[in-house]
Write a protein that holds these residues in place. Structure first.
Motif, short mmCIF file in Angstrom:
data_model
loop_
_atom_site.label_atom_id
_atom_site.label_comp_id
_atom_site.label_asym_id
_atom_site.label_seq_id
_atom_site.Cartn_x
_atom_site.Cartn_y
_atom_site.Cartn_z
N UNK A 138 0.98 -1.00 0.15
CA UNK A 138 0.46 0.46 -0.36
C UNK A 138 0.69 0.91 0.12
N UNK A 139 1.88 0.90 0.76
CA UNK A 139 3.00 2.27 1.17
C UNK A 139 3.21 2.77 -0.54
N UNK A 140 3.41 1.92 -1.30
CA UNK A 140 4.46 2.18 -2.66
C UNK A 140 3.14 2.73 -3.48
N UNK A 141 1.96 2.34 -3.42
CA UNK A 141 0.91 2.52 -3.84
C UNK A 141 0.57 4.33 -4.04
N UNK A 142 0.76 4.70 -2.62
CA UNK A 142 0.38 6.19 -2.11
C UNK A 142 1.49 6.59 -2.74
N UNK A 143 2.92 6.38 -3.01
CA UNK A 143 4.10 7.22 -3.06
C UNK A 143 3.95 7.46 -5.23
N UNK A 144 3.62 6.06 -5.51
CA UNK A 144 3.27 6.34 -6.74
C UNK A 144 2.49 8.06 -7.44
N UNK A 172 -6.42 13.33 -5.55
CA UNK A 172 -5.76 12.57 -6.36
C UNK A 172 -6.88 11.41 -6.43
N UNK A 173 -6.91 10.98 -5.25
CA UNK A 173 -7.82 9.90 -5.24
C UNK A 173 -9.75 9.99 -5.24
N UNK A 174 -9.70 11.28 -5.22
CA UNK A 174 -11.24 11.48 -6.45
C UNK A 174 -10.54 10.78 -7.50
N UNK A 175 -9.62 11.19 -8.41
CA UNK A 175 -9.38 11.17 -9.81
C UNK A 175 -9.36 9.59 -10.02
N UNK A 176 -8.40 9.08 -8.74
CA UNK A 176 -8.94 7.48 -9.16
C UNK A 176 -9.84 6.95 -8.42
N UNK A 232 -15.79 4.03 -23.43
CA UNK A 232 -14.99 5.18 -21.92
C UNK A 232 -13.52 5.19 -22.66
N UNK A 233 -12.68 6.27 -22.51
CA UNK A 233 -11.12 5.67 -23.02
C UNK A 233 -10.72 6.25 -21.27
N UNK A 234 -10.28 5.15 -21.21
CA UNK A 234 -9.37 5.11 -19.71
C UNK A 234 -8.02 6.02 -19.99
N UNK A 246 -3.30 5.89 -10.27
CA UNK A 246 -4.41 6.44 -8.42
C UNK A 246 -5.42 4.89 -9.04
N UNK A 247 -5.60 4.59 -9.89
CA UNK A 247 -7.07 3.57 -9.77
C UNK A 247 -6.45 2.43 -8.64
N UNK A 248 -5.37 2.03 -9.01
CA UNK A 248 -4.67 1.42 -8.53
C UNK A 248 -4.79 1.00 -7.12
N UNK A 249 -4.07 2.52 -6.37
CA UNK A 249 -4.74 2.89 -5.10
C UNK A 249 -5.81 2.35 -4.38
N UNK A 250 -7.08 2.43 -5.02
CA UNK A 250 -8.35 2.40 -5.24
C UNK A 250 -9.08 1.14 -5.29
#
Length: 304
Positions: free
Chosen positions: A4-10, A200-204, A221-223, A230-234
């Motif tokens: 989780x910490x690595x996903x946050x740092x990204x 950032x998490x809002x966009x994710x 939908x165009x990802x 950001x999606x990975x964190x969510x």
């Protein structure tokens, strides 16, 4: 599994680092015979035929946007009705009836005050596709030039607009942001700006739900290339708490409440630190010595 910490740092990766991470994933979506490649080809064929029915480009863009809104919004209401109150449903109705679905000429969204400008007269947001939650408005400027647009460019503009509509509508449903003052040190002087914490998490979250919903109903939908991490964190947070609880959090919590319920204070502080670092980069604010957190912690930016 990525920690989780690595996903946050990204979330504070530079634009170049983001592209290096996300471009291979983006290309994989559009390999021949993939879901996205097939859907895009069918949409292009449909839009090419539809264009012949309209006298002007603006009439065409408006008609396409209205058609799509009336197609997907009833499905969205059905899928997420447990999370939606009457105010949100009314806002969605005003998108479907065209009242709050705005199609602009180049510069028109800024001129009419939908996009604010900074002290130097530069737009603060992207007028290509945007949502204003408070007003319940979604807006699009499909083409950057008022004249001299070829037929193929018009079709691609319509594809781009249509491919961003679901994402923008989800911005009316999901808003975990909080007004916060970001603070930092330059030398011995403290500077700050009032902005939206949790952006950032809002966009994710918005992109995560847009991807899932569009796939479920086979809708265009165009990802976004910029939001994969950001999606990975969510997704990682969802895996920790379960789908049911996560849905409620996404539609009703603030970003701080999400972290406090699903993660730890240490991870919340780490998120705030890297979100502020990303904010400073996006705003072109340089020569920063330290970032100040809500926890009163002072972090040397060189150590990030």
């Amino acid at each position: 599994m990525i920690l989780m910490e690595e996903l946050i740092k990204r979330i504070s990766l530079s634009k170049e680092e983001e592209r290096k991470l996300n471009i291979p994933r983006y290309k994989e979506l559009y390999v021949p015979n993939s879901h996205y490649a097939d859907l895009l080809a069918k949409e292009k064929e449909y839009l090419t035929a539809e264009r012949k029915k309209y006298a002007t480009d603006m009439e065409f863009y408006t008609a396409i946007a209205m058609q799509f809104a009336r197609k997907f919004i009833p499905l969205l209401i059905s899928d997420y009705q447990r999370q939606l109150d009457e105010e949100i449903i009314q806002k969605l109705g005003n998108i479907m009836n065209g009242k709050n679905l705005k199609i602009f000429l180049p510069g028109q969204a800024v001129a009419e005050g939908y996009i604010q400008v900074d002290d130097n007269g530069r737009p603060k947001g992207d007028d290509g596709a945007f949502a204003i939650s408070k007003l319940g408005v979604i807006g699009f400027t499909p083409q950057s030039n008022a004249v001299g647009v070829s037929d193929s460019e018009v079709i691609n503009n319509a594809l781009r607009m249509k491919g961003s509509m679901i994402h923008e509508v989800f911005h009316l449903l999901i808003d975990v942001m909080i007004e916060e003052r970001f603070r930092w040190l330059k030398g011995n002087k403290e500077e700050s700006q009032l902005t939206s914490g949790g952006f950032i998490i809002n966009e994710g979250l918005v992109e995560k739900y847009a991807i899932e919903f569009s796939k479920r109903h086979n809708l265009l939908h165009n990802p976004s290339l910029d939001y994969f991490h950001y999606v990975d964190l969510c997704v990682a947070i969802e895996n920790r708490v379960g789908i049911k609880d996560f849905d409620y959090m996404a539609f009703h919590f603030t970003y701080k409440e999400i972290f406090q319920s699903a993660l730890t204070m240490k991870q919340l502080n780490l998120y705030q630190l890297h979100e502020r670092k990303k904010y400073l980069e996006k705003r072109g604010i340089t020569n920063i010595d330290s970032i100040l957190l809500d926890s009163k912690e002072v972090v040397d930016i060189k150590k990030l």
